[in-house]
Design an enzyme around this catalytic site. Structure first.
Site, PDB file in Angstrom:
ATOM      1  CG  ASP A   1     -15.101 -34.612  61.556  1.00 49.21           C
ATOM      2  OD1 ASP A   1     -14.773 -35.402  60.596  1.00 49.21           O
ATOM      3  OD2 ASP A   1     -14.380 -33.477  61.386  1.00 49.21           O
TER       4      ASP A   1
ATOM      5  CG  ASP B   1     -14.899 -31.597  54.878  1.00 50.92           C
ATOM      6  OD1 ASP B   1     -14.655 -30.532  54.593  1.00 50.92           O
ATOM      7  OD2 ASP B   1     -14.296 -32.525  55.332  1.00 50.92           O
ATOM      8  CB  SER B   2     -15.540 -27.549  51.887  1.00 53.90           C
ATOM      9  OG  SER B   2     -14.289 -27.853  51.669  1.00 53.90           O
TER      10      SER B   2
ATOM     11  CD  GLN C   1      -5.872 -26.363  55.946  1.00 52.34           C
ATOM     12  OE1 GLN C   1      -4.997 -26.943  56.371  1.00 52.34           O
ATOM     13  NE2 GLN C   1      -6.784 -27.154  55.695  1.00 52.34           N
TER      14      GLN C   1
ATOM     15  N   GLY D   1     -12.721 -30.429  50.000  1.00 45.48           N
ATOM     16  CA  GLY D   1     -11.309 -30.157  49.606  1.00 45.48           C
ATOM     17  C   GLY D   1     -10.338 -31.479  50.276  1.00 45.48           C
TER      18      GLY D   1
END
Length: 376
Positions: free
Chosen positions: A267, A93-94, A190, A96
């Site tokens: 996840d 995961d980045s 998003q 953010g």
């Protein structure tokens, strides 16, 4: 596009798909649930025990790993797979979402986010380029674009601002991605709870040549009905030939609903966190092992489970371990929960292959309800 990363759908039942993601480090059977190994560990589990539950892929996190032990250090030690002794696929995961939810005194602008660590107050800057650099250093197989995730409910104005910023960051992330054999990068849809924004985001990302697309910004406080409405709106605008990942989901009922709508990857910290706090997920529903009614219950969590933790230990023993604060209780319940999630995914895959997903979901829900009713 990177070579030796591919996705194929082998069966479908309505919108649901059964398929495979092929990577040099192994095949990921979809629908897939990824146990969360945030800081290079699935809490309370040995890597080999995670694998034994049926997991094909784990998730790690840029925010946590960049703060401790540091991406450059992990790279010097041979990369994340070698570091944590997991030779199979890893998605990162980045960072953010964690920047928004955990960091102190954060400041967001077009360049990225400047923030103070929740660990020691040290200052850091995370941008799309730096996030992709960290993921490259870690050596993850599937890497995520840097995005801004807003909590729901929020205004349409706030959702639009974050969505458009995330699209600009998606372009920068895609450009900064290190094209390597077998590696992939996913974009993140998003748009809050606004249907028009979700569709716009999905269409724009579909044009950016990502290897897969995720749906982000859900399971962040909204009712299930809102999440499912956003999936009904978004999924038809995602490419048919690429994997679809619903980030941070979730509860078993959320997973079966999302699979029925065409989601391939999931996840969530739920099974591991619950295990550390005395809650078991089973085919009979949730079992609060701390409840005194289990103190003399000689039954196991599930005598038919393939997982030794669920099959071979009495509820009375698990109750004792949890009440005594013994680490073994956390370990056994975590393993049982992760195994149940993998058994659920295997059941969903089989049901899709057999064209009986609706019946499988109904049977699964009935068993949850009967089991939880019997526990009252």
């Amino acid at each position: 596009m990177s070579q030796d990363f591919s996705f194929a759908v082998h069966a479908a039942d309505g919108a649901a798909r059964k398929g495979e993601i092929i990577t040099p480090r192994g095949t990921i059977r979809t629908p897939a649930f990824m146990p969360v190994g945030t800081a290079a560990t699935v809490k309370a589990m040995f890597p080999q025990d995670v694998r034994a539950t049926g997991a094909d892929i784990l998730l790690g996190n840029v925010y946590h790993l960049m703060l401790r032990p540091g991406a450059e250090r992990v790279a010097r030690l041979g990369g994340l797979h070698e570091f944590m002794r997991w030779p199979f696929p890893i998605l990162t995961d980045s960072g953010g979402f964690q920047v928004m939810s955990l960091a102190k005194l954060r400041k967001l602008d077009e360049s990225g986010v400047t923030f103070q660590s929740h660990i020691d107050g040290s200052r850091h800057h995370l941008s799309p380029e730096r996030s992709m650099e960290i993921q490259h250093l870690l050596g993850s197989d599937i890497q995520m674009q840097f995005d801004e995730c807003v909590r729901l409910p929020c205004s349409d104005e706030e959702a639009e601002r974050a969505m458009r910023l995330s699209l600009r960051w998606a372009e920068r992330s895609r450009k900064a991605f290190h094209e390597e054999k077998g590696r992939a990068v996913f974009g993140i849809v998003q748009g809050g709870a606004n249907k028009a924004l979700r569709v716009e985001s999905a269409r724009a990302l579909s044009d950016m040549d990502f290897h897969g697309l995720a749906v982000g910004g859900l399971a962040v406080g909204e009712p299930q009905a809102v999440m499912l409405d956003m999936l009904d709106t978004t999924v038809p605008h995602l490419p048919q030939n690429k994997p679809r990942y619903l980030m941070g989901v979730g509860a078993p009922d959320d997973i079966v609903e999302a699979v029925a709508r065409g989601i391939d990857m999931f996840d969530c910290v739920m099974p591991t966190r619950a295990g550390r706090h005395g809650l078991a997920y089973t085919r009979f529903g949730k079992i609060n092992i701390k409840n005194s009614r289990h103190a003399e219950d000689a039954r196991s969590l599930d005598p038919a489970s393939i997982c030794p933790a669920a099959r071979d230990y009495s509820r009375a023993y698990l109750h004792h371990l949890v009440k005594a604060g013994e680490i073994l209780g956390m370990m056994l319940l975590t393993q049982a929960n992760v195994a149940y999630y993998q058994e659920l995914m295997a059941g969903l895959r089989n049901a899709i292959s057999e064209g009986r997903l609706i019946d499988f979901i109904a049977e699964t829900r009935a068993q949850w309800a009967d089991g939880e009713k019997a526990s009252l």
